[in-house]
Structures are given as C-alpha cells and as structure tokens.
Design a protein around this motif. Structure first.
Motif, PDB file in Angstrom:
ATOM      1  N   TRP A  79       6.054 -11.765   5.203  1.00  0.00           N
ATOM      2  CA  TRP A  79       6.036 -10.438   4.849  1.00  0.00           C
ATOM      3  C   TRP A  79       5.745  -9.961   3.380  1.00  0.00           C
ATOM      4  CZ3 TRP A  79       7.895  -6.719   8.704  1.00  0.00           C
ATOM      5  CH2 TRP A  79       8.679  -7.573   9.805  1.00  0.00           C
ATOM      6  N   GLN A  80       4.553  -8.990   3.290  1.00  0.00           N
ATOM      7  CA  GLN A  80       4.087  -8.592   1.737  1.00  0.00           C
ATOM      8  C   GLN A  80       4.406  -7.263   1.937  1.00  0.00           C
ATOM      9  OE1 GLN A  80       0.778 -10.936   1.042  1.00  0.00           O
ATOM     10  NE2 GLN A  80       1.463 -12.565   0.248  1.00  0.00           N
ATOM     11  N   LEU A  81       4.690  -6.637   0.692  1.00  0.00           N
ATOM     12  CA  LEU A  81       4.624  -5.158   0.496  1.00  0.00           C
ATOM     13  C   LEU A  81       3.345  -4.498   0.974  1.00  0.00           C
ATOM     14  CD1 LEU A  81       6.672  -5.214  -2.541  1.00  0.00           C
ATOM     15  CD2 LEU A  81       7.346  -3.951  -0.537  1.00  0.00           C
ATOM     16  N   ALA A  82       3.339  -3.510   1.591  1.00  0.00           N
ATOM     17  CA  ALA A  82       2.419  -2.605   2.043  1.00  0.00           C
ATOM     18  C   ALA A  82       1.610  -2.045   0.960  1.00  0.00           C
ATOM     19  CB  ALA A  82       2.673  -1.557   3.097  1.00  0.00           C
ATOM     20  N   PRO A  83       0.361  -1.679   0.967  1.00  0.00           N
ATOM     21  CA  PRO A  83      -0.490  -1.219  -0.097  1.00  0.00           C
ATOM     22  C   PRO A  83       0.086   0.087  -0.540  1.00  0.00           C
ATOM     23  CG  PRO A  83      -1.661  -1.993   1.634  1.00  0.00           C
ATOM     24  CD  PRO A  83      -0.640  -2.118   2.135  1.00  0.00           C
ATOM     25  N   GLU A  84       0.586   0.815   0.353  1.00  0.00           N
ATOM     26  CA  GLU A  84       0.772   2.353  -0.014  1.00  0.00           C
ATOM     27  C   GLU A  84       2.416   2.324  -0.676  1.00  0.00           C
ATOM     28  OE1 GLU A  84       2.009   1.387   4.378  1.00  0.00           O
ATOM     29  OE2 GLU A  84       0.181   1.158   3.168  1.00  0.00           O
ATOM     30  N   VAL A  85       3.061   1.331  -0.994  1.00  0.00           N
ATOM     31  CA  VAL A  85       4.438   1.430  -1.519  1.00  0.00           C
ATOM     32  C   VAL A  85       4.187   1.367  -2.960  1.00  0.00           C
ATOM     33  CG1 VAL A  85       5.554   0.152   0.360  1.00  0.00           C
ATOM     34  CG2 VAL A  85       4.773  -0.986  -1.703  1.00  0.00           C
TER      35      VAL A  85
END
Length: 186
Positions: A79-85
């Motif tokens: 799981w990686q942080l989404a681009p929009e965060v």
C-alpha cells in the motif's frame, strides 16, 4: 526404489525435495514439472498441483516449520499513499505521521502490488520491493510511509515502513462488497 515419495509432507522426486503438501494441494517447483510427477500427484494421490517457482530454493534454504512441513507463505499487498494526499504525509516516520495526521488511514492509500512472494520476512520484502520488483509491481521503491500487508485465509497483518524497520499497525482495508476481489488503484 520408488522415484516419487512423500515423506513428512515433502514431495521427493528422484531424491530431490521438489515440493510439499498443503492441505489437499501439492506445491511443487516447476523445474520438476514432468508428466510422471504430475500424473502421480493428480491421478494416484488425488491432489491439485500448484507449480510455484522458488519452491525448491525455499525448501533447500530450510524455510520449514517446526513440524517439518514447508512454511506456508502468505500473500503480500503493498500500500502506498495515493497521489492526491497531502504531500507532507509522504516519506515520514510513523511517529511524525501520527503526531501530525493521526493513525494511517487506508482511505489515503492505494494498492500497488498484490501477489505472492517467496518470503514472509519483512526485511527481505523491503529488499525485494527496492531492488527486484516482482512482475505486476506498480509503485515506487518501498519507502517510509508505505504499508506492507501479509494475508492468507486466516487473516491479515499490516506493517508501516518506519525509519528503522517496520511497525505493526491497525489498518483496515476499505470494506469490499461480498465476493468482490480487491481492486488495484493504479
């Protein structure tokens, strides 16, 4: 002497440990894939065969549980942080994340990999996802703020990639509709 034997849940093919039994399934390294072995396992023993690369190496390396059976591998999600965060959430330690933003929230993350790997060891997985990305891996090299999930039919565990090692966290996947597989958000 029989060319194929099963001893202590291990499948021996001409004296080589070719695989192991897992419930009603034979997990066998494809380098031993022959009609003779497949016929023995499916027709004579009534087993489903899963030809899994790396099985021989794992068995030879001694990744065997205390009962002498092959250690069962869990599946892995990255799981990686989404681009929009918020960019300030990315690549920071667990303590910094929780002090500024609260506990990691699965709604802020996306799955960039879901598959089988040849180990359950977190440090080995860190190396794998940095140096030798498996087929289907869609993320950046594993870094702080990423989450590893190890799971099987018995449950799952989540691990935050921290400044030094991993920290087990409570991290709930978004609820899936019953019978629906998780989707990779790429």
């Amino acid at each position: 002497m029989c060319n194929i034997q099963i001893r202590s849940n291990r499948i021996l093919y001409y004296g080589n440990i070719a695989g192991y039994l897992s419930r009603e399934k034979a997990v066998v390294d494809p380098m031993f894939q022959t009609n003779e072995l497949e016929s023995y396992l499916t027709e004579k023993r009534g087993l489903e065969v899963d030809w899994k690369p790396g099985t021989f190496e794992r068995l030879a390396a001694g990744t065997i549980d205390p009962e002498g059976n092959a250690a069962l591998l869990k599946r892995c999600r990255v799981w990686q942080l989404a681009p929009e965060v918020d960019i300030m959430m990315k690549f920071i330690s667990y303590d910094t994340l929780t002090s500024r933003f609260g506990e990691p929230d699965s709604a802020s993350y996306q799955v960039v990999y879901d598959g089988e790997v040849e180990t359950n060891d977190l440090e080995a997985l860190y190396t794998k996802f940095n140096l030798d990305h498996p087929p289907g891996y869609q993320g950046h090299s594993l870094s702080m703020s990423d989450v590893l999930e190890l799971y099987d039919e018995n449950g799952c565990a989540f691990y935050y990639c921290d400044t030094c090692g991993f920290k087990e966290i409570s991290f709930q996947e978004p609820q899936q509709e019953q019978g629906q597989e998780p989707q990779m958000n790429l």
